[in-house]
Write a protein that holds these residues in place. Structure first.
Motif, mmCIF file in Angstrom:
data_model
loop_
_atom_site.group_PDB
_atom_site.id
_atom_site.type_symbol
_atom_site.label_atom_id
_atom_site.label_comp_id
_atom_site.label_asym_id
_atom_site.label_seq_id
_atom_site.Cartn_x
_atom_site.Cartn_y
_atom_site.Cartn_z
ATOM 1 N N SER A 16 -15.349 36.300 -43.937
ATOM 2 C CA SER A 16 -16.153 35.504 -44.860
ATOM 3 C C SER A 16 -16.240 34.081 -44.328
ATOM 4 C CB SER A 16 -15.519 35.520 -46.254
ATOM 5 O OG SER A 16 -14.377 34.689 -46.290
ATOM 6 N N ILE A 17 -16.953 33.246 -45.033
ATOM 7 C CA ILE A 17 -17.031 31.837 -44.642
ATOM 8 C C ILE A 17 -15.975 31.003 -45.362
ATOM 9 C CG2 ILE A 17 -19.453 31.931 -43.970
ATOM 10 C CD1 ILE A 17 -20.141 30.630 -46.664
ATOM 11 N N ASP A 18 -15.099 31.656 -46.093
ATOM 12 C CA ASP A 18 -14.014 30.987 -46.812
ATOM 13 C C ASP A 18 -12.919 30.607 -45.826
ATOM 14 O OD1 ASP A 18 -11.839 30.248 -48.366
ATOM 15 O OD2 ASP A 18 -12.185 31.803 -49.868
ATOM 16 N N THR A 19 -12.772 29.320 -45.565
ATOM 17 C CA THR A 19 -11.792 28.870 -44.569
ATOM 18 C C THR A 19 -10.358 29.035 -45.034
ATOM 19 O OG1 THR A 19 -12.012 26.589 -45.357
ATOM 20 C CG2 THR A 19 -13.365 27.229 -43.460
ATOM 21 N N SER A 20 -10.138 29.289 -46.321
ATOM 22 C CA SER A 20 -8.770 29.532 -46.765
ATOM 23 C C SER A 20 -8.344 30.969 -46.463
ATOM 24 C CB SER A 20 -8.619 29.234 -48.257
ATOM 25 O OG SER A 20 -9.369 30.153 -49.033
ATOM 26 N N ILE A 21 -9.305 31.831 -46.175
ATOM 27 C CA ILE A 21 -9.011 33.233 -45.856
ATOM 28 C C ILE A 21 -9.208 33.506 -44.368
ATOM 29 C CG2 ILE A 21 -9.740 35.622 -46.228
ATOM 30 C CD1 ILE A 21 -10.474 34.857 -49.076
ATOM 31 N N ASN A 22 -10.302 33.012 -43.819
ATOM 32 C CA ASN A 22 -10.649 33.307 -42.431
ATOM 33 C C ASN A 22 -10.537 32.063 -41.554
ATOM 34 O OD1 ASN A 22 -12.706 35.182 -44.198
ATOM 35 N ND2 ASN A 22 -11.721 36.235 -42.507
ATOM 36 N N GLU A 23 -9.701 32.162 -40.539
ATOM 37 C CA GLU A 23 -9.495 31.058 -39.599
ATOM 38 C C GLU A 23 -10.804 30.724 -38.872
ATOM 39 O OE1 GLU A 23 -7.115 30.389 -35.391
ATOM 40 O OE2 GLU A 23 -6.975 32.304 -36.438
#
Length: 90
Positions: free
Chosen positions: A39-46
């Motif tokens: 995803s584009i969620d930086t808290s999940i995907n580096e």
């Protein structure tokens, strides 16, 4: 339609990340069918492509919203070039 580009690592229980984090995410989300998540969620995907703020080329490609960097770039070629260079250096 305008497209923006980035490169993110997948989030799962196999990529060396915290397996407990993956287990907790699946339990919380109830998305038991997932084997990985990108995803584009930086808290999940580096983020795999970091901005070089000293690079004139990067500043031409960075997508800015108001006064904020978005973490996205204008062209796929730029992201791929940065990712390939990062992999070669690593």
């Amino acid at each position: 339609m305008i497209f923006f580009y980035t490169a993110r690592a997948k989030f799962n229980n196999e990529n060396g990340a915290d397996i407990l984090a993956w287990t907790n995410y699946i339990e919380w989300s109830k998305l038991t069918q997932l084997t990985e998540l990108v995803s584009i969620d930086t808290s999940i995907n580096e983020v795999l492509v970091e901005t070089d703020r000293t690079s004139e080329e990067d500043w031409k490609e960075i997508v800015i919203d108001g006064y904020h960097e978005t973490g996205f770039y204008r062209t796929l070629d730029h992201v791929l070039k940065k990712k390939i260079l990062k992999d070669l250096i690593s």
